[in-house]
Design an enzyme around this catalytic site. Structure first.
Site, short mmCIF file in Angstrom:
data_model
loop_
_atom_site.label_atom_id
_atom_site.label_comp_id
_atom_site.label_asym_id
_atom_site.label_seq_id
_atom_site.Cartn_x
_atom_site.Cartn_y
_atom_site.Cartn_z
N GLU A 88 -18.61 -37.50 40.75
CA GLU A 88 -17.72 -38.65 40.54
C GLU A 88 -16.56 -38.30 39.61
O GLU A 88 -16.25 -39.05 38.68
CB GLU A 88 -18.50 -39.85 39.98
CG GLU A 88 -19.54 -40.38 40.94
CD GLU A 88 -20.21 -41.67 40.48
OE1 GLU A 88 -19.97 -42.11 39.35
OE2 GLU A 88 -20.99 -42.24 41.28
N GLU A 97 -25.88 -39.70 46.05
CA GLU A 97 -26.46 -40.58 45.03
C GLU A 97 -26.58 -41.97 45.63
O GLU A 97 -25.61 -42.51 46.15
CB GLU A 97 -25.56 -40.58 43.80
CG GLU A 97 -26.24 -41.14 42.57
CD GLU A 97 -25.36 -41.01 41.33
OE1 GLU A 97 -24.87 -39.90 41.05
OE2 GLU A 97 -25.16 -42.03 40.67
C1 GAL Z 1 -23.36 -43.15 39.06
C2 GAL Z 1 -23.26 -41.90 38.21
C3 GAL Z 1 -24.56 -41.62 37.52
C4 GAL Z 1 -25.07 -42.86 36.86
C5 GAL Z 1 -25.24 -43.92 37.89
C6 GAL Z 1 -25.85 -45.19 37.36
O1 GAL Z 1 -22.13 -43.65 39.46
O2 GAL Z 1 -22.92 -40.81 39.02
O3 GAL Z 1 -24.37 -40.61 36.56
O4 GAL Z 1 -24.17 -43.25 35.89
O5 GAL Z 1 -23.97 -44.21 38.43
O6 GAL Z 1 -25.92 -46.14 38.38
#
Ligand code: GAL
Length: 866
Positions: free
Chosen positions: A475, A557
């Site tokens: 990100e 993710e």
């Molecule tokens: C994502 C990020 C992670 C964590 C997660 C929590 O956007 O890549 O590191 O922060 O959100 O939901």
């Protein structure tokens, strides 16, 4: 031009020295080379002396030369500054008297023992991991080491490490997740007293999660003949694999640290390894011997190959086996062995297909993955083999086959375990490039250090068969910065391709649009959340698939569902759930979140919704759930807490309900049924209390006190069975599940009686007295018939007799501010954990007892063996 599909073949591991199955051996020596673990007996203190405070800015230019071997363009390499650093730090002087400093063993995290802060942000876990600290150790370097090369290998120190040897600043490395080497040879006095002093300087606001502070990974002393295999000096690939034979290619770098030129013979053989990583038979193939001329003070590469007949391939269970080999390289001169160097590796083929998904050895395997931060809960960032193995074993039990090392290179041990267990790994380098997320995060280092940090990860890790993708970032802000962001992504991708062309590059994108130039800069497309669709946004998996019809797409993710183990709120959201809020899933007053697994962060969605996406868009290659385990910091949405709610498993290692939702999907052949919630709701008598069942079956009948509440079948797009109109009455819930009409699995949930005793169980009956091995003891508050009382919060006090001590306790409650080193802790929804370490060198029986007021105490024994 994008590739039609990324086909990578082969693989391997360059871990210096020998493989260890669970516990790091104290010493490993091979001809000419010795690799000594030097974790024991360091002296430690916090802060600089007030009169001699050092600045980060003054130190940083002096660390840069340490990374020179990882900079391709000679013009960018940095000479060592010739002026002396001022002030000259007294703690670095060899004659400084450090006897009043604390004595401790590495790996060490100075933050984890601290008190939780109740003010400020919870993002980094509320523990005092930041500031300056010094470590010192006297090294015993025998006079026989005169003329040999001597190195200090640090697997990881958080952060801005600077190393002095006998009072001279010898180098260092700022990125806390990097592994690095300092050449001690110019500074040491063989046969004399040699003092290494390491100063760390950990910024308070440089991370979005708990980074830990300290030399939190292992430290090694490596000695070798001046002519030897270089640092991470082997690279093994298997470019041509068939059922009959596998071609193994090795590139070995020979370093000559002496002034004189050297002519040496280099030869390698390939030895099969057993499941524990030990040689399991004679060599199955040999390379030719290659004569190499290495000029004084330089290096020379050697290319070798060999063919393994009917190779046993490396692949993920349950359908494949993680078979491994070692490339054993010998360097000889005039018939005498100068060095022997082992490179564990695996033979496998990888294919990333835009339509057919990810395949390994010709068989499609979807990523049933989780993202994992590096902390080990109550043990903090200090790496520990057993704690790490426990995390991975729990995940494998759930059906996990892949780990994303979010968002940094992991401890080397994680990769060794992944190799041995057959886990697939997405190895990630950075959370930040130039665009900052926190005031002092990696953006301050990026321009000077990213090439070294990236090449370091690749050279250290590229022989691991477990690694299937290289992530150049998570990100990053550059995602949405047009051509400029894409150009930077391309340059990082190019570095990866130079170091390892056998695996694709990827980056985890939550906001890059399909039509923007950024996604085209990597080989395979990882989408964070947007693939399935955030809020009312349409799913982006099909959008990216259409824009890049020849590129593999997967969920890098997913979900960010939040829950607290054993907590439930009412009413229960319908369908795929809701963004958590005061009226949906949150118990605001207690900062807890409902475990119906239907509540999530505003940028995400429930597990069920991702399952539907994966089933709908079959070209998507699987997912990496945020997160496998809870971690310290980022306590979304309750910033006043200490640790996350994202985990499928809580911080103490206790399974939340979600564990069984994933297990049901990821292990479809395992007969499972899991009822939620618990059934102790005296205040809900007569009220609607929904009952959900996670099962690998497709149908189920629910009974309350023997009465059927109906038989339900899962329809397409449903991933749980739900009886949303159950009226609560105490007693027994029972579910009988079916698959294809045949009885499958059952589960029961009973209203318990009052707490009567503490039940203690140990995760193992025997541990080793090596000073590292651990036993994890669970205390359950039970009623008279042994059922865990779900809403009990009794205070449990642990005591230990025999050769062991409690190193930490926890209960998995993200709101608990009891210190992790306290031997006494409130149970959280029925459970508490004690982590016990055996006293080094002492065998016998450890007896752990746990008392709680007004109920019967519990006890358990654990044998300690050598
Ligand atoms: C994502 C990020 C992670 C964590 C997660 C929590 O956007 O890549 O590191 O922060 O959100 O939901």
């Amino acid at each position: 031009m994008r590739r039609a599909r990324f086909v990578a073949v082969g693989l391997a591991v360059a871990v210096l020295g020998l493989f260890w199955p669970v516990t790091v051996p104290a010493r490993s020596a091979v001809a000419g080379r010795e690799r000594l673990l030097i974790d024991r007996g360091w002296r430690f203190t916090r802060d600089d002396p007030p009169s001699a405070a050092l600045s980060r800015d003054a130190l940083l230019p002096r660390l840069l030369p340490t990374g020179n071997a990882f900079i391709k363009d000679p013009a960018r390499r940095r000479p060592a500054p010739t002026d002396r650093l001022t002030p000259d730090p007294p703690y670095a002087r060899p004659d400084f008297d450090d006897r009043s400093w604390r004595q401790l063993d590495l790996p060490h995290d100075w933050g984890i023992e601290g008190a939780f802060s109740t003010t400020g942000s919870g993002a980094r876990g509320r523990l005092p991991f930041y500031g300056v600290a010094w470590y010192r150790k006297t090294l015993d370097i025998p006079s026989s080491d005169a003329g040999r090369s001597v190195f200090l290998d640090v697997d990881g120190a958080m952060s801005y490490a600077a190393v002095w040897v006998n009072g001279e600043l010898a180098g260092g490395w700022p990125y806390g997740y990097a592994s690095w080497r300092i050449d001690l040879t110019p500074y040491i006095k063989p046969g004399g007293r040699n003092v290494v002093a390491i100063r760390l300087d950990n910024p308070e606001d440089a991370s979005r999660w708990y980074p830990g502070g300290g030399i939190y990974r292992h430290v090694w002393l490596v000695t070798s003949a001046p002519v030897h295999v270089g640092h991470w000096g082997s690279y093994v690939t298997t470019p041509d694999v068939s059922a009959e034979s596998a071609l193994v290619k090795a590139r070995i770098t020979i370093d000559n640290d002496s002034e004189a030129d050297a002519d040496v013979l280099v030869s390698s053989e390939i030895v099969p390894l057993d499941a524990g990583g030990a040689h399991s038979g004679p060599a199955v193939a040999k390379t030719a011997s290659t004569l190499v001329h290495v000029a004084g003070r330089s290096s020379a590469p050697v290319e070798q190959d060999a063919t393994v007949a009917h190779a046993r391939l490396w692949g993920p269970p349950p359908l494949q086996t993680p078979n491994r080999y070692a490339l054993v390289t010998t360097v000889t001169r005039d018939g005498a062995a100068l060095d022997r160097y082992e490179t564990p590796f695996g033979i496998r083929t990888l294919k990333f297909d835009a339509n057919g998904g990810f395949s390994i050895n010709g068989r499609r395997v979807d990523f049933q993955g989780v993202c994992m931060h590096h902390d080990l809960g109550a043990l903090g960032a200090a790496v520990n083999d057993r704690a790490l193995k426990r995390q991975l074993e729990t995940l494998v039990d759930m059906g996990v086959n892949a780990i994303r090392t979010s968002h940094n290179p992991p401890a080397p041990e994680l990769l060794e375990f992944a190799d041995a267990m057959g886990l697939l790994v997405m190895d990630e380098s950075f959370d930040i490039w130039r665009a900052q997320k926190r005031p002092l995060d990696y953006h301050v280092l990026f321009d000077d250090w990213h090439e070294q940090d990236l090449r370091m990860m690749l050279r250290r890790d590229r022989n691991h068969p477990s690694i299937v993708m290289w992530s150049i970032g998570n990100e990053v802000g550059e995602q949405t910065r047009g051509e400029e962001g894409a150009a930077l992504a391309k340059s990082l991708s190019a570095i990866v391709h130079e170091e390892d062309p056998t695996r694709p590059t990827t980056t985890a994108m939550n906001s890059a649009r399909a039509a923007s130039p950024f996604p085209a800069a990597v080989d395979v497309i990882g989408l964070n959340y947007q693939g399935t669709g955030v809020r009312s946004g349409p799913p982006q998996y099909p959008v990216f698939h259409e824009q890049y019809p020849n590129t593999f797409v997967y969920g890098s993710e997913t979900t960010s569902t939040i829950s607290s183990r054993g907590e439930y709120t009412f009413p229960v959201a319908p369908g795929f759930g809701a963004v958590a809020s005061a009226t949906a899933g949150e118990d605001v007053a207690r900062r807890q979140l409902s475990s119906y697994d239907l509540y999530y962060a505003p940028w995400s969605y429930s597990p069920d919704r991702e399952f539907l996406s994966q089933d709908t868009y079959r070209y998507v290659g699987g997912e990496f759930v945020w997160t496998g385990w809870d971690y310290l910091g980022e306590p979304t949405p309750f910033d006043a807490s200490r640790s996350s709610y994202f985990g499928i498993v809580d911080l103490a290692g206790f399974k939340k309900d979600r564990f069984y939702l994933y297990q049901a999907r990821w292990r479809p052949d395992l007969k499972t049924a899991h009822i939620l919630p618990h059934w102790n709701w005296p205040e809900r008598a007569g009220q609607v209390t929904p009952v959900h069942v996670y099962t690998s079956g497709d149908e189920g009948e629910l009974f309350l006190n023997g009465r059927s509440l109906g038989r339900k079948k899962r329809s397409a797009g449903e991933y749980r069975l739900r009886w949303d109109d159950v009226i609560y009455e105490p007693g027994t819930l029972k579910v009988v599940t079916y698959k294809d009409g045949q009885p499958w699995a059952t589960d029961e949930m009973k209203t318990t009686a009052a707490a009567a005793r503490v039940g203690l169980t140990a995760d193992r009956t025997e541990i080793r007295a090596d000073g590292a091995d651990l036993v994890f003891i669970t205390a359950a508050i039970q009623d008279g018939s042994g059922l865990t009382v779900p809403r009990s919060h009794n205070r449990v006090t642990f005591t230990v007799s025999g050769p062991g001590r409690i190193v930490a306790t926890d209960n998995g409650d993200p709101t608990s501010f009891e210190s992790f080193v306290s031997p006494s802790r409130e149970a959280f929804n029925g459970l508490a954990l004690a982590i016990v370490r055996a006293t080094p060198g002492e065998t016998g029986t450890i007896r752990v007892a746990a008392t709680a007021d007004g109920i019967r105490a519990g006890a358990v024994s654990v044998r300690v063996v050598r």
